[in-house]
Structures are given as structure tokens and as C-alpha cells.
Design a protein around this motif. Structure first.
Motif, short mmCIF file in Angstrom:
data_model
loop_
_atom_site.label_atom_id
_atom_site.label_comp_id
_atom_site.label_asym_id
_atom_site.label_seq_id
_atom_site.Cartn_x
_atom_site.Cartn_y
_atom_site.Cartn_z
N THR A 76 47.07 22.61 26.82
CA THR A 76 46.96 21.18 27.11
C THR A 76 47.08 20.94 28.62
OG1 THR A 76 47.91 20.65 24.96
CG2 THR A 76 47.93 18.91 26.62
N LYS A 77 47.96 21.69 29.27
CA LYS A 77 48.15 21.54 30.72
C LYS A 77 46.87 21.90 31.47
CE LYS A 77 51.10 23.04 34.55
NZ LYS A 77 52.28 23.88 34.93
N ALA A 114 44.33 19.11 30.97
CA ALA A 114 44.73 17.93 31.74
C ALA A 114 44.40 18.12 33.23
CB ALA A 114 46.22 17.67 31.55
N GLN A 115 44.66 19.31 33.75
CA GLN A 115 44.36 19.58 35.16
C GLN A 115 42.86 19.51 35.41
OE1 GLN A 115 46.16 23.45 35.74
NE2 GLN A 115 48.10 22.58 36.46
N GLU A 135 49.45 15.40 31.85
CA GLU A 135 49.50 16.26 30.68
C GLU A 135 49.85 15.47 29.42
OE1 GLU A 135 51.68 20.38 29.14
OE2 GLU A 135 51.98 19.66 31.20
#
Length: 380
Positions: free
Chosen positions: A124-125, A128-129, A135
Motif C-alpha cells: 500500500t505504501k 501511495a507513493q 498511505e
């Protein structure tokens, strides 16, 4: 640690857990936990069968989570199930997962995020990035998407064209954060092409390869954009171009033309030209006419107007442009280019400056501003 292997195995392992009876959302969470465990354990103790290891650990993670939330009777039923690979483990559910992640009930943004998480194996991180959002925001988006598709059965037919469009959205995000989404989209599209042998999937793969081949020449060291005509073609990746052309020719040979094959044919004609002057614009216009049969959109007609301007002269291009809505994104920039080619530098400079003010991103704004400044300097 073979990170590419982990990401390749992810969809198959999720599919096996679902076939064993896990809900999709729970299966995906369990496999993500297993991947984290693999990153911790494998460097010192690599498994002989990575897929079997992920299945066993993923199933155990699922059971652990289930024990905390279900009745004793249900727990006992699940514990009795064998975690070792069985007959169903030979079934390849990868394509079914693609269909699920591109389900029509999902928004485009949710479909892209879910595909990158469940099929791409990204955290997920990382997602998101790549999308430049917090996040927590991405976690909520993925959670909602998983809930939406949790009741969808694997035996329901999927739509390849929907999958293709989601992959195209991933590719167009390009690069940001720690993940190169263009490269990830190519990897995933290769998988779907191998599973489906579908002409339009191959057309999309060819289009991606041909566009990606030009990437090293698209920007300068300072990050500024370089137009196609000004690019140093010696920087283009000839191996990717050759592969893209081969994939496209194989798809076209089956005589089932579609939108992405038409786009790839246009990209191939650009890639085939040794210089901007040698571009076969007449053929490109013909391919845009083919593309209009499948996607009669203002954007396609705008790009066709540029091609007409190159093939038949700037006034012919301006005539084609006049049929379109002047509020269309990039309309003013295209008109500026054609006005400059027609010798009207003053109007072109004004239009470049106007287009810069409405540009959607900083590199494009800087590029258009430089074009306006260049022409204004020539008029002094």
C-alpha cells in the motif's frame, strides 16, 4: 531475495486461497502478510518451493485471522483443511484475478489500486507513493475496492477489454515514488498476453514497449520535456522497439484490428523513422482514420489534426482542427504549433503563452513557455 518472483507468484497464491474457501479480501491480506514474512525469512532460509511456501504461510495467516473472528465450529472446520499443495494448486487463477481487479463495479482509480496490490504484489505504501497520496488514503481506497469485489465469484466470465484499459491507466501514470509504474504495467500486460493470446492485449503490449523505448530521450538532465521531433533517437531502446514491432505484427496478422493495435501501429511508424523528417505522416493519418473507427474521441481527432498538418501542410491541419472544440486540452498548443509551421510566429507565440497558462503539469508549462519565449525573441 527475488522480489520479482514474489510479485509474479502473488496472484496465483491469492487464487488458491480463494479456491480453498477464503474471502477475496481476507486472502489478499493473508498473502500480503506472507510476503512480508518471506522478505524477513528467505534471505537466510530460502525455500525449495517458493510457491508452496507462500501458500502454506498465507493459509496459516488466513487461519490465524479467522480464528480471531469466527465461531469455534467454523474454526475447527478450517483447521481440518490441509495447508499443503493439492490438486487445485495446479489451477492458474491469475487471469481470474485480473478480471476481478478490473471489475466494472469499481471506479478506475480503485481498479488500478487493487490491481497493483493484488496482482502486482505492491505494498500500500508503494502504491501511495506512486500516486502521490497519503498511505492512509490509499489504504482506504484499496479496502473499499476489496469489499466491493468480495462477493464476486471466480467462475464468472471476465472482460479482457476492461483489464486492458486498467493496465493502460497504470502505464500512463509513468514513474513516481519508488515504483516505476510504466515498467510494472508492461510486466503485468506480458502476463495477460501470455494467458489470453488476445490481439488487443498484444496491441497494448506493443504500444507500451514502443512508447517506453523512447523514454530515455523524453527529458533533459534538468527534467524539461523534449518534443518528439527534437529527441535524440540514438537514445531510443532499439531492442524494445524491435520487440514491440514483432508483437504488433503477430497481432495484426490475425486480422482482428482494434483500438490498441491501431495506436501501436502509429507508434511503430514514429519508431521506424530515423529522423523526424523521415516520418511517414501519410500512413500515420491513415492509421488515425482506422483508430477513429474504434475510438472516435476528441483527443484522437486532435492528434489526427497534427498528423494531417505534417502530411498535407499546416493549413490542412488547421482546417481539421477547426472542427474541434477549442476548449479541448492541448487544443491551443496544437494550434500554436500549426500556426508557427504556417509562418505566423506572432500568433503562435501568443497561443503558446496561452497554452502554458492552462497546462496541467509543470514540465508541460515550462516547455510551452520556452516555445513562446523563443518565438518572441525571433520577432524582436
Amino acid at each position: 531475495m527475488d522480489e520479482a518472483l514474489l510479485r509474479t507468484l502473488t496472484p496465483a497464491v491469492i487464487g488458491i486461497l480463494v479456491r480453498r474457501g477464503a474471502d477475496f479480501a481476507a486472502a489478499e491480506d493473508a498473502v500480503q502478510d506472507a510476503l512480508v514474512e518471506a522478505v524477513r525469512v528467505w534471505p537466510d532460509d530460502p525455500p525449495r518451493d517458493p510457491k508452496a511456501w507462500l501458500i502454506a504461510v498465507g493459509w496459516r495467516k488466513f487461519l490465524d485471522a479467522t480464528r480471531a473472528a469466527t465461531s469455534r465450529q467454523r474454526r475447527e472446520e478450517l483447521v481440518e483443511l490441509e495447508p499443503e499443495p493439492g490438486p487445485t494448486e495446479t489451477v492458474d487463477d491469475t487471469l481470474a484475478l485480473y478480471f476481478l481487479c478490473a471489475h466494472p463495479s469499481l471506479t478506475q482509480a480503485s481498479a488500478v489500486a487493487l490491481m497493483l496490490r493484488a496482482v502486482g504484489g505492491l505494498t500500500t505504501k508503494q502504491i501511495a507513493q506512486a500516486y502521490l497520496v497519503p498511505e492512509a488514503t490509499m489504504a482506504q481506497r484499496i479496502s473499499r475496492a476489496k469489499k466491493t469485489v468480495s462477493g464476486v465469484r471466480f467462475d464468472q466470465p471476465g472482460d479482457v477489454t476492461t483489464v486492458v484499459r486498467v493496465l493502460y491507466l497504470v502505464f500512463n501514470e509513468g514513474y513516481s515514488g519508488s515504483v516505476d509504474l510504466a515498467a510494472e504495467a508492461i510486466r503485468l500486460t506480458r502476463q495477460v498476453a501470455a494467458l489470453t493470446k488476445h490481439e488487443e492485449v498484444e496491441g497494448l503490449l506493443a504500444l507500451m514497449l514502443l512508447h517506453h523505448a523512447r523514454r530515455p530521450a523524453r527529458t533533459r538532465a534538468d527534467g524539461s520535456l523534449v518534443s518528439l521531433a527534437e529527441q535524440d533517437r540514438s537514445l531510443w531502446d532499439t531492442a524494445l522497439i524491435a520487440e514491440g514491432v514483432d508483437v504488433l505484427q503477430a497481432a495484426l496478422a490475425r486480422d482482428r484490428l482494434g483500438e490498441f493495435q491501431s495506436q501501436a501501429a502509429i507508434a511503430a511508424l514514429h519508431a521506424d523513422a530515423r529522423s523526424a523528417e523521415e516520418t511517414d505522416w501519410v500512413q500515420i493519418v491513415e492509421w488515425y482514420d482506422e483508430l477513429l473507427r474504434f475510438s472516435d474521441s476528441p483527443v484522437v481527432r486532435l492528434n489526427r489534426a497534427v498528423a494531417v498538418g505534417e502530411a498535407d501542410g499546416p493549413r490542412a491541419g488547421l482546417a481539421a482542427l477547426a472542427d474541434l472544440d477549442s476548449g479541448l486540452p492541448r487544443y491551443t498548443a496544437v494550434e500554436a504549433y500549426l500556426r508557427e509551421r504556417d509562418g505566423d510566429a506572432a500568433t503562435a507565440a501568443r497561443l503558446y503563452a496561452e497554452a502554458a497558462r492552462s497546462a496541467s503539469n509543470l514540465p508541460e508549462r515550462d516547455h510551452l513557455t520556452r516555445q513562446a519565449a523563443r518565438l518572441n525573441a525571433s520577432l524582436r
